[in-house]
Scaffold this motif. Structure first.
Motif, PDB file in Angstrom:
ATOM      1  N   UNK A 106       8.093   5.751  -8.244  1.00 31.17           N
ATOM      2  CA  UNK A 106       6.733   5.206  -8.194  1.00 31.17           C
ATOM      3  C   UNK A 106       6.519   4.381  -6.926  1.00 31.17           C
ATOM      4  N   UNK A 107       7.523   3.565  -6.569  1.00 31.82           N
ATOM      5  CA  UNK A 107       7.413   2.743  -5.361  1.00 31.82           C
ATOM      6  C   UNK A 107       7.274   3.612  -4.116  1.00 31.82           C
ATOM      7  N   UNK A 108       8.107   4.683  -4.042  1.00 28.67           N
ATOM      8  CA  UNK A 108       8.089   5.552  -2.877  1.00 28.67           C
ATOM      9  C   UNK A 108       6.741   6.273  -2.750  1.00 28.67           C
ATOM     10  N   UNK A 109       6.219   6.763  -3.859  1.00 29.35           N
ATOM     11  CA  UNK A 109       4.956   7.497  -3.821  1.00 29.35           C
ATOM     12  C   UNK A 109       3.770   6.581  -3.536  1.00 29.35           C
ATOM     13  N   UNK A 110       3.782   5.364  -4.099  1.00 26.97           N
ATOM     14  CA  UNK A 110       2.665   4.447  -3.884  1.00 26.97           C
ATOM     15  C   UNK A 110       2.574   3.997  -2.440  1.00 26.97           C
ATOM     16  N   UNK A 111       3.730   3.800  -1.805  1.00 23.33           N
ATOM     17  CA  UNK A 111       3.717   3.297  -0.423  1.00 23.33           C
ATOM     18  C   UNK A 111       3.536   4.412   0.595  1.00 23.33           C
TER      19      UNK A 111
END
Length: 434
Positions: A106-111
């Motif tokens: 989730x962190x990778x996709x959001x950023x």
């Protein structure tokens, strides 16, 4: 009459996981190696995709966020790769820990956005879950990841290409989960098949060992105790026939022959038992075959009343105990056959060596010779196992036994043994010819 019982339905491809084999240690090792490779692939994807993601991100906070996500991905993947021996068993025992991996996704996709090259590193999560947990675990974790991907898409849906990239990432995630489970099931199925094959090989090896020991005992008893007992029976019959009319000296001599044969049979039985108990220790010993041939030739000449010629090399011929034992047993059996069946007056033993590579031994006589078409198997059917035993000993040594005509006019036995290839006791070969 047809059975009314309905056939059991065959499980579908996606219906169940392959059960781990009983000896799962090797399969778990291979499974962990696949998981480690998956983490290594994600590390490579993050390292390759980070520069492209940074180049396509605006300056300021967005670029710093992508850089932080890339650094987090590199550090996390490297830590997992380095300490997988400790982390892997915990992930296997506690599937809930995969929620941390979903948080990283989730962190990778959001950023970086679903359209960023870094997004493809998230495909490794369903692949890892498929390898670890099978269909049910992979289905649950892949489903949660799809929820995360859809949620992130709503945050980036205004960006050009976000929809297509999201569909690609979602499709790759589903495919990766299926691939992971398929690899896991194949691994376990191969493990089960390998375990069954190992058990079958172990049973076959045990059966071959038993069969080879039976063949060994049969040969040794035939070549020693059985022949002596046969002579003992003949001597006892002669004593019984002459008991009524023979003089005391003749009876005494025949009784001594019976007693001597009985003692010889007892000694041969003890030697056979000792050999069986100490066969492993005898392997390291070496025997001078030339000297033993001279001794056996003299003993046979004195016992049978035949002329024995011996041609052998001047130098001692030292062979391993197992090889020498079989060679000398062939000589003893050939001499005994000459004495009992050939009606010969002369015997010639010739020992030749071709360097250190081969041994050729010939035992010939001037007797009546072997009947034409004589085969060891045919003689064995009539209860005569001597020729069969000699052939088996030759095979055990990796050599061959030939029967032919002697220059003296009678039969000749030719034993050829390749010394360089002579191997110790081989149960599989011996059992095959038992």
């Amino acid at each position: 009459m047809m059975s009314s019982r309905a056939p059991r339905p065959t499980p579908g491809y996606l219906e169940d996981d392959a059960p781990p084999p009983a000896s799962v240690r090797l399969q778990l090792g291979a499974l962990q190696a696949l998981c480690r490779q998956t983490v290594a692939v994600r590390l490579a994807l993050v390292l390759i995709g980070a520069p492209f993601a940074l180049a396509n991100t605006a300056d300021g906070a967005p670029r710093y966020a992508v850089l932080a996500a890339a650094v987090l991905g590199v550090m996390t993947s490297y830590a997992l790769l380095r300490d997988w021996d400790r982390v892997g068993p915990r992930l296997l025992a506690h599937p809930s820990l995969m929620a941390l991996d979903l948080l990283f996704v989730a962190t990778l996709l959001l950023t970086a956005s679903p359209a960023s090259p870094l997004a493809y590193a998230t495909v490794c999560t369903p692949l890892l879950s498929g390898l670890l947990y099978g269909w049910r675990g992979a289905g649950a974790i892949t489903g949660l990841q799809l929820v995360v991907i859809v949620t992130v898409f709503r945050a980036w849906e205004q960006r050009p290409g976000a929809g297509v990239s999201t569909l690609l990432i979602a499709g790759f995630c589903v495919a990766a989960g299926i691939i992971g489970v398929t690899l896991r099931n194949l691994l376990f199925r191969f493990g089960t098949a390998g375990q069954a094959l190992s058990e079958a090989n172990a049973r076959l090896a045990a059966a071959e060992a038993v069969e080879s020991e039976r063949a060994f005992l049969a040969r040794e008893m035939h070549d020693s105790v059985a022949k002596t007992l046969h002579g003992l029976a003949l001597a006892a019959e002669a004593l019984a026939l002459s008991a009524d009319h023979a003089d005391p000296e003749t009876l005494k001599r025949q009784a001594n022959q019976v007693a001597g044969a009985a003692r010889r049979a007892a000694a041969e039985s003890r030697d056979l038992l000792s050999d069986l108990r100490r066969r492993t220790d005898f392997r390291a010993a070496r025997v001078d075959v030339s000297a033993e041939l001279a001794v056996r030739g003299r003993e046979f000449a004195g016992r049978a009343g035949l002329e024995v010629e011996l041609a052998k090399p001047e130098a001692p011929l030292l062979l391993p105990y197992a090889t020498a034992h079989h060679v000398l047993a062939v000589v003893s059996e050939a001499l005994e056959n000459t004495h009992r069946h050939a009606r010969a007056t002369r015997v010639r033993i010739t020992l030749d060596t071709t360097g250190d590579t081969a041994l050729d031994l010939r035992i010939g006589d001037d007797g009546v010779g072997l009947p034409p078409g004589t085969a060891p198997g045919d003689l064995a059917k009539t209860g005569h196992f001597g020729l069969l035993g000699m052939a088996e000993r030759a095979v055990t040594l990796g050599g061959r036994l030939r029967r032919g005509r002697s220059p003296l006019g009678g039969a000749e036995i030719h034993l050829h043994v390749p010394l360089a290839e002579t191997a110790p006791y081989t149960p599989q070969e011996e059992a095959a010819h038992a």
